[in-house]
Design an enzyme around this catalytic site. Structure first.
Site, PDB file in Angstrom:
ATOM      1  N   HIS A  50      -2.598   0.145  -2.694  1.00 37.41           N
ATOM      2  CA  HIS A  50      -1.235  -0.143  -3.147  1.00 37.41           C
ATOM      3  C   HIS A  50      -0.796  -1.526  -2.656  1.00 37.41           C
ATOM      4  CE1 HIS A  50       3.125   1.164  -3.856  1.00 37.41           C
ATOM      5  NE2 HIS A  50       3.266   0.095  -3.081  1.00 37.41           N
ATOM      6  N   GLU A  51      -1.059  -1.817  -1.374  1.00 32.96           N
ATOM      7  CA  GLU A  51      -0.599  -3.088  -0.804  1.00 32.96           C
ATOM      8  C   GLU A  51      -1.380  -4.268  -1.377  1.00 32.96           C
ATOM      9  OE1 GLU A  51       2.075  -3.034   0.483  1.00 32.96           O
ATOM     10  OE2 GLU A  51       2.291  -1.055   1.356  1.00 32.96           O
ATOM     11  N   HIS A  68      -0.007  -5.556  -4.531  1.00 34.18           N
ATOM     12  CA  HIS A  68       1.120  -6.496  -4.398  1.00 34.18           C
ATOM     13  C   HIS A  68       0.621  -7.943  -4.351  1.00 34.18           C
ATOM     14  CE1 HIS A  68       4.645  -3.958  -3.999  1.00 34.18           C
ATOM     15  NE2 HIS A  68       4.084  -3.218  -3.077  1.00 34.18           N
ATOM     16  N   CYS A 102       7.563   3.051  -3.175  1.00 37.36           N
ATOM     17  CA  CYS A 102       7.463   1.674  -2.695  1.00 37.36           C
ATOM     18  C   CYS A 102       8.858   1.161  -2.334  1.00 37.36           C
ATOM     19  CB  CYS A 102       6.858   0.803  -3.807  1.00 37.36           C
ATOM     20  SG  CYS A 102       6.687  -0.932  -3.390  1.00 37.36           S
TER      21      CYS A 102
END
Lengths: 168, 173
Positions: free
Chosen positions: A138-139, A142, A96
């Site tokens: 993954h995004e 966030h 990342c």
């Protein structure tokens, strides 16, 4: 048109939960362009989320089209994305931009069904698999203030671990 | 000026080894780097990078009494190592079969011949005393691509071992 500064771990702002986008206006389009400039300045990166640049809105860019021989949906501008279905799971390695010089193993769903708006507020549905599904998960983490560091498993980890004990 | 040392400790496993060693290091102004600590065959093994403003003899002076009290073998080397020198594997090789001598030697010799650089190797023996099996999990870099590794591993099949290759992808976000 600007490359934005990234928040770098252990910046506590990365734990912020982002708010839904409500205005689909020029300001949003300009910000998306800046996000795209920022990801373009990081060779090899296939995704970015708005909170990584300190904008705590539910906006994600994912583009895995540079990877050979995988299924994907091209360049994606995902606004208010929501995963509505998960199937299967796999361990994979992730890195990342907000966590430099560290790669870790993370368990993600192999296949997901995603609802997301585009930059004009139009809802779309996507069926994603493999590399692209991993990038999107993954995004979206966030947007929930989660980093892949929060989900690390070791190579020696029991993939079918029954229980996670969270310390708070 | 600080420099990096590699501290190696091996001995019978017991509760508190890591706590006692790392507390002594902390009390003596050492900074820890990368480490591998695991139990192998009832022993506890420690490989630990430590940054310290002093010499091997100074480290030994305060670590030796603790390692002696825990009945651990202690070894310390000054090293050239640095942090942030990670390399990323691109291929995993899983090998398993009935336990016999020479599996690792055959596999890793064939890998070395095609330029495969091992970053991590774990092995274990399972099964029963009568029918033990051996499992090896290797991660590394196929510097000349995956095809030469595939060819080399195919040459080993038929020796009563199963070999599976799995490309390792890293999703960079």
């Amino acid at each position: 048109m600007a490359v934005l500064d990234l928040l770098i771990y252990p910046d506590s702002r990365l734990k912020t939960i982002s708010s839904p986008v409500e205005s689909f206006d020029k300001k949003l389009l300009d910000f998306i362009t800046d996000l795209e400039d920022t990801i373009a300045a990081a060779p090899g990166s296939v995704g970015i989320a708005a909170p990584q640049v300190g904008e705590f809105k539910r906006i994600v860019i994912v583009d895995v089209s540079t990877k050979a021989n995988i299924k994907h949906h091209g360049h994606l501008r995902l606004i208010n994305p929501e995963i509505v279905h998960w199937k299967g799971f796999a361990v994979g390695r992730e890195g990342c931009m907000s966590v430099p010089d560290y790669i870790g193993n993370v368990v993600r769903a192999k296949n997901i069904k995603l609802l997301a708006m585009d930059e004009y507020g139009i809802q779309h549905e996507y069926e994603m698999t493999g590399y692209e599904a991993r990038a999107v998960q993954h995004e979206i983490d966030h947007l929930e203030g989660m980093l892949f560091l929060d989900r690390l498993v070791s190579r020696r980890h029991d993939l079918l671990q029954r229980e996670n004990r969270h310390l708070s | 000026m600080s420099q990096w040392f590699m501290i190696t400790l091996v001995g019978k496993d017991q509760t508190g080894i890591v706590a006692k060693i790392t507390t002594a290091l902390f009390d003596n102004n050492c900074n820890l780097g990368e480490a591998s600590m695991l139990r192998l065959g009832g022993n506890f093994t420690v490989m630990l990078m430590v940054s310290y403003d002093g010499k091997v003899q100074n480290l030994t002076t305060f670590l030796q009494p603790i390692s002696d009290s825990l009945q651990l073998q202690l070894h310390i080397d000054a090293i050239d190592g640095q942090l942030h020198h990670h390399q990323q594997p691109n291929l995993r090789i899983r090998v398993h079969g009935a336990d016999r001598t020479g599996i690792v030697a055959q596999v890793t010799t064939a890998l070395a011949e095609v330029g495969f650089n091992i970053l991590d190797l774990e092995s274990d023996v399972g099964g029963t005393d009568n029918k033990p099996f051996y499992v090896v999990d290797i991660e590394g870099i196929a510097t000349n691509g995956i095809e030469p590794v595939e060819t080399a591993m195919q040459g080993l099949l038929g020796n009563e071992i199963e070999i599976k290759l799995e490309p390792i992808e890293t999703v960079m976000m």
